[in-house]
Design an enzyme around this catalytic site. Sequence first.
Site, PDB file in Angstrom:
ATOM      1  N   LYS A 111       8.250  35.488  30.841  1.00 42.66           N
ATOM      2  CA  LYS A 111       9.328  35.273  31.808  1.00 42.66           C
ATOM      3  C   LYS A 111       8.712  35.018  33.161  1.00 42.66           C
ATOM      4  O   LYS A 111       7.561  35.402  33.426  1.00 42.66           O
ATOM      5  CB  LYS A 111      10.227  36.514  31.900  1.00 42.66           C
ATOM      6  CG  LYS A 111      11.642  36.220  32.344  1.00 42.66           C
ATOM      7  CD  LYS A 111      12.439  35.679  31.186  1.00 42.66           C
ATOM      8  CE  LYS A 111      13.906  35.482  31.502  1.00 42.66           C
ATOM      9  NZ  LYS A 111      14.683  35.346  30.267  1.00 42.66           N
TER      10      LYS A 111
HETATM   11  N1  GLU Z   1      16.432  32.391  29.724  1.00 41.00           N
HETATM   12  C1  GLU Z   1      16.918  32.316  28.401  1.00 41.00           C
HETATM   13  C2  GLU Z   1      16.836  33.672  27.715  1.00 41.00           C
HETATM   14  O1  GLU Z   1      16.792  34.694  28.357  1.00 41.00           O
HETATM   15  C3  GLU Z   1      16.314  31.182  27.593  1.00 41.00           C
HETATM   16  C4  GLU Z   1      14.834  31.205  27.425  1.00 41.00           C
HETATM   17  C5  GLU Z   1      14.269  29.944  26.788  1.00 41.00           C
HETATM   18  O2  GLU Z   1      15.030  29.055  26.440  1.00 41.00           O
HETATM   19  O3  GLU Z   1      13.060  29.879  26.677  1.00 41.00           O
HETATM   20  O4  GLU Z   1      16.873  33.767  26.522  1.00 41.00           O
END
Ligand code: GLU
Length: 422
Positions: A111
């Site tokens: 993240k």
């Molecule tokens: N931000 C989204 C999540 O928390 C998507 C992450 C992604 O598509 O890599 O799942």
Amino acid sequence: MSTEDSRSPYKMAIKQLEKAAKYLPREREWLNAIEYLKHCQRSLIVSVPIKMDDGTVRVFKGYRVHHCDARGPTKGGVRFSKHVTLEEVKALAFWMTMKTAVVNLPYGGAKGGITVDPKHLSGNEVERLTRRYTYAIINMIGPMVDIPAPDVGTDSNIMAWMFDTYSIGTGITTHGVVTGKPVEIGGSLGREAATGTGLMYVIEALMEKLGINLSNQRIAIQGFGNVGSNCALQLHETHKPKIIAVSDINGGIINENGINIPDLVEHVNRAGTVVGFEGGINCTNEELLTCDCDILIPAAVEKQVTAEIAKEMKASILAEGANGPTTPEADEILKERGITVVPDILGNAGGVTVSYFEWVQGRDAYFWDLERINKELKKVMITAFDEVYKIATGKNVTMRVAAYIVGLKRLVKALMLRGLFP
Ligand code: GLU
């Protein structure tokens, strides 16, 4: 401040891990793997200086965390919010590891984020911030290394700038470096709505198991960003349930007879908030979370369903669209009260699933139609739901614990097979 307010989201995530680990074998190899998973592999903190439109320089703080790459390149969104901290990004990276394992995607978890309120920046400032941040983390990302995507406060435009900056920086046009791109430059159909669509598929599957007709349900949704609004629209189009309350950061609206969702979306496009919508009366965040509904969908941020809220909640199903919306204390109360929780690492995995499809399509340079995307998304979500539900009923544990068991088994297996270097 109660203990649960002061606890960092990462500690909360580890608590969830430890709780589920109790149901796994107690052999040395398993314990070692669990210990390994309590730590993030690497965390980068960067200063992101940009020139503001008025000529002054402001320096923002940015992060990128890789939690675990045992099952593949790491994957996870980039959050632009004034609440972003290292602890939060670490927790979100951890949940990505768990989530990709639950739905069995060949990824690990990561993240990123910048501590900024993008609403206070001009479009040009956001572009400079995004590009400078991408440059600052360029050695940590890549199509076979770590693949960012949108999260709270970011969207497809930001992914376009990240893709462009990475491609210029490396000299190679690299579609697979980010997902959630606009479809014109290698994005996937259905990606924008994917988290909301995936959550609806899981709710549908749960309703079927419980023998409940989704069309008769009264639903409240906290958060009307990408996840909340798309879930509301999909539910409205497919099942026409009564969506009786919706909120965003500015406040909420409630209408016992059901909110007209397409009209609300139009209002939000004009006004930038659900507040002021004429088809409902104003309510507070707390009133929304505790309103008299059947299904509550938290689709905002972490730690919204606290012990206090859990005691007052009227819904019999909590379907998590956000990451980490429920505190461990609240989880216990919900369990005692017999409230079914569809956990985040299952419920909101539709976004990263279609991100995976986007990555695959980019690698093949062959793009699928929307029908195929949603068919494959449904298959992934239902398979994961069935596995989780079977464990939950078989072992008499919550669906959160069951989802952790499913994900941890895959992770521990991968760690065992790869072995520990050196
Ligand atoms: N931000 C989204 C999540 O928390 C998507 C992450 C992604 O598509 O890599 O799942």
